[in-house]
Enzyme design. Structure first.
Site, PDB file in Angstrom:
ATOM      1  N   CYS A  12       0.840  -1.202   0.000  1.00 40.72           N
ATOM      2  CA  CYS A  12       0.000   0.000   0.000  1.00 40.72           C
ATOM      3  C   CYS A  12       0.873   1.249   0.000  1.00 40.72           C
ATOM      4  O   CYS A  12       0.514   2.264  -0.596  1.00 40.72           O
ATOM      5  CB  CYS A  12      -0.970  -0.004   1.176  1.00 40.72           C
ATOM      6  N   CYS A  28      -2.935  -4.557   7.417  1.00 38.58           N
ATOM      7  CA  CYS A  28      -2.866  -3.217   6.825  1.00 38.58           C
ATOM      8  C   CYS A  28      -4.148  -2.434   7.112  1.00 38.58           C
ATOM      9  O   CYS A  28      -5.254  -2.966   6.974  1.00 38.58           O
ATOM     10  CB  CYS A  28      -2.644  -3.346   5.335  1.00 38.58           C
ATOM     11  N   CYS A  57      -5.793  -1.975   3.165  1.00 41.42           N
ATOM     12  CA  CYS A  57      -6.221  -3.099   2.310  1.00 41.42           C
ATOM     13  C   CYS A  57      -6.696  -4.302   3.126  1.00 41.42           C
ATOM     14  O   CYS A  57      -7.104  -5.309   2.551  1.00 41.42           O
ATOM     15  CB  CYS A  57      -5.125  -3.483   1.337  1.00 41.42           C
ATOM     16  N   ASP A 116     -48.469 -21.969 -33.370  1.00 42.46           N
ATOM     17  CA  ASP A 116     -49.371 -22.448 -32.328  1.00 42.46           C
ATOM     18  C   ASP A 116     -49.080 -23.913 -32.016  1.00 42.46           C
ATOM     19  O   ASP A 116     -48.449 -24.616 -32.803  1.00 42.46           O
ATOM     20  CB  ASP A 116     -50.832 -22.314 -32.791  1.00 42.46           C
TER      21      ASP A 116
HETATM   22 ZN   LIG Z   1      -2.228  -2.762   2.359  1.00 44.71          ZN
END
Ligand SMILES: [Zn+2]
Ligand SMILES: *[C@@H]1O[C@H](CO)[C@@H](O)[C@H](O)[C@H]1NC(C)=O
Ligand SMILES: *[C@@H]1O[C@H](CO)[C@@H](O)[C@H](O)[C@H]1NC(C)=O
Length: 542
Positions: free
Chosen positions: A33, A121, A124, A357
């Protein structure tokens, strides 16, 4: 020290990233991240083990501290001012012993006194940590294998918990505030998305586990991963009060906090208001995401052909009245069952060029039809296999036959419905007359050309169609004498003509009609469709 310098160079980070790296690590962001928020778009940087990245990041910022110490000792005059300013404003000079602790081999601890255990984290929820691993790739690959699809490529589609966007926003504001201080320019759009980073890492791992299949960004086989994180679900709730217009209650959705709604609200909410209502940086979660059952979905395959119907007691589609089945089978089912089995599809959608039909046969080259096969586990059949499938259908019942069976595209399918009204259809009707038929009647009928009818919606279909008058053309007719009260009437008509109503008149709702033309009561006893003149799908030579 040399080692840490060398490895740090591998990550494409610049001096200006140092304060961001430091603050994000101490805020509880995972190594990947951190890379995302530093807008690192080098995929390899994400693919290396996260522990290695973390070590490099620690070394990178330790370097800064080291440099600063060196700098203050006047040993590294080449070092940039920016980093010096940064180090001074961020933390007081560290004693050399702290540096030692941050060097590779000393454990992957966060610089701001994080524990030795890698933490979940804050942004995330572990998706770019342990949920982004070979173990996870094996799990995905096993799920795909167990479904026994035939495929060359696949694509991963990732669904993230909505609150992840809230945390992403919080972290972004955290970074942005710092950057403004340093008058740096960074755009939120440059931040790498969690989904993107996840795919960069997982695509090759999953491909490898499946024996070298390419995992690409666009494929007919979609492998869906849904991550949920119940612990932080309430993260979104403040948005409902802050931006009530973004969250309208929908009946069938489980929660109003859909990802879309949350993203919209985050676009609207002023930064100051957000910061008042939500922690920045986000708080530490205690658990990681859960990856729900892997969902595979193959795009539809379309199959077309022509069918004959030889039975006068077979509806085209299942005939259900008041929840009760009226006929044991239908054209649609007789065709669909073997086709679904061959493509191992889970459902279908049947359409045809008009319909007959229940008591009408369809002869000649048959009626064009097309089927959408949903989630087929096989999507390619050879010409020979298609022919075998056709034979299986032919042999499964005396009531229908199929020809020209072929795989078509979704686009081609629309050709069948296109200009349907302009097409012609040929019929044969067995007609009864009250008064005996004369030779002149036969000649009279044979001479009629391009007769325009006004047809009010027939009584028999009024329950499902709006009342209207439509015009249809009978292009030509011919009569074949059977006995003095019966003859076969051949008709070539514009598609959509109501044939039964033309013969018996439907209480005067169709004009002109055969009763009027022959000046006697007439009725229709049997009807066959002889041809449906639609040149799609292409004819397949025997
Ligand atoms: Zn992360
Ligand atoms: C079936 O086809 C119709 C019309 O093309 C479409 O509206 C419908 O969504 C389809 N159903 C499925 C299950 O795909
Ligand atoms: C199935 O029946 C149709 C109609 O009689 C025929 O044209 C077609 O060749 C048959 N196909 C196979 C493979 O038996």
């Amino acid at each position: 020290m040399l080692l840490s310098r060398q490895t740090a160079v591998m990550l494409p980070l610049k001096e200006k990233d140092k304060p961001i790296v430091r603050m994000l690590l101490s805020a509880g962001c995972c190594a990947r991240c951190v890379l995302r928020f530093c807008c690192v778009s080098v995929q390899a940087a994400y693919r290396q083990p996260q522990q290695d990245t973390l070590k490099e990041l620690n070394a990178f910022i330790a370097d800064a501290e080291h440099d600063k110490v060196q700098d203050s000792a006047g040993q590294d005059p080449a070092f940039k001012d920016e980093s010096r300013d940064e180090a001074e404003s961020e933390t007081p000079p560290d004693p050399p012993c702290k540096r030692a602790k941050l060097e590779p081999g000393a454990g992957a601890s966060a610089p701001a006194g994080g524990s030795q255990e890698p933490r979940i984290c804050v942004v995330c929820f572990g998706i770019l940590q342990d949920l982004c691993s070979t173990t996870q790739a094996v799990k995905i690959a096993e799920a795909v294998k167990s479904q026994q699809y035939e495929f060359d490529t696949l694509m991963l589609s990732v669904s993230l918990p909505a609150q992840l966007s809230v945390r992403e926003h919080s972290c972004w504001l955290y970074v942005k505030a710092r950057m403004r201080e340093k008058s740096m320019v960074h755009d939120k759009d440059d931040v790498i998305q969690v989904k993107e980073a996840f795919k960069w890492i997982m695509q090759s791992l999953v491909g490898k586990e499946l024996g070298g299949i390419s995992v690409v960004t666009k494929s007919a086989l979609e492998v869906g991963l849904e991550f949920t994180h119940s612990e932080t679900e309430s993260d979104c709730h403040f948005l409902a009060k802050a931006c009530p217009d973004s969250f309208t209650t929908t009946k069938n959705k489980q929660s109003v906090f859909t990802r879309m709604a949350v993203v919209k609200a985050l676009e609207k909410i002023p930064d100051a208001k957000f910061l008042k209502l939500y922690p920045c940086p986000p708080t530490q979660p205690t658990s990681s995401c859960i990856c729900q059952e892997v969902q595979c979905l193959h795009t539809s395959v379309f199959v077309a052909g022509r069918y004959n119907k030889f039975c006068r007691s077979l509806p085209q589609t299942p005939w259900v009245i008041d929840g009760e089945r009226r006929m044991e089978s239908s054209v649609e089912e007789l065709i669909a069952v073997p086709v679904l089995a061959a493509f191992r599809a889970t459902g279908f959608n049947f359409s045809s060029s008009g319909r007959e039909d229940v008591d009408v046969r369809t002869l000649g080259s048959g009626r064009p039809f097309a089927m959408e096969l949903l989630n087929p586990h096989r999507s390619r059949l050879s010409k020979v296999e298609m022919k075998q499938l056709q034979e299986t259908i032919n042999q499964s019942s005396d009531k229908i036959r199929v020809r020209d069976l072929q795989i078509v595209t979704r686009e081609a399918m629309s050709r069948m419905k296109e200009g349907e009204e302009e097409k012609t259809k040929s019929y044969t009707a067995l007609v009864w007359t009250q008064r005996p038929i004369q030779q002149e009647d036969i000649a009279f009928i044979d001479d009629i050309k391009d007769l325009t009818l006004d047809q009010k919606t027939p009584l028999r279909v009024l329950h499902r169609r709006a009342l209207a008058i439509r015009q249809r053309v009978i292009h030509s007719m011919n009569a074949r004498f059977l006995d003095s009260h019966h003859f076969y009437l051949g008709l070539k008509t514009q598609a959509g003509t109501y044939i039964k109503e033309f013969v018996h008149g439907d209480f005067g709702r169709t004009t002109p009609n055969l009763c009027r033309l022959l000046e006697t009561d007439t009725d229709i006893l049997e009807l066959d469709v002889e041809s449906v003149d639609v040149d799609w799908p292409p004819f397949i030579p025997e």
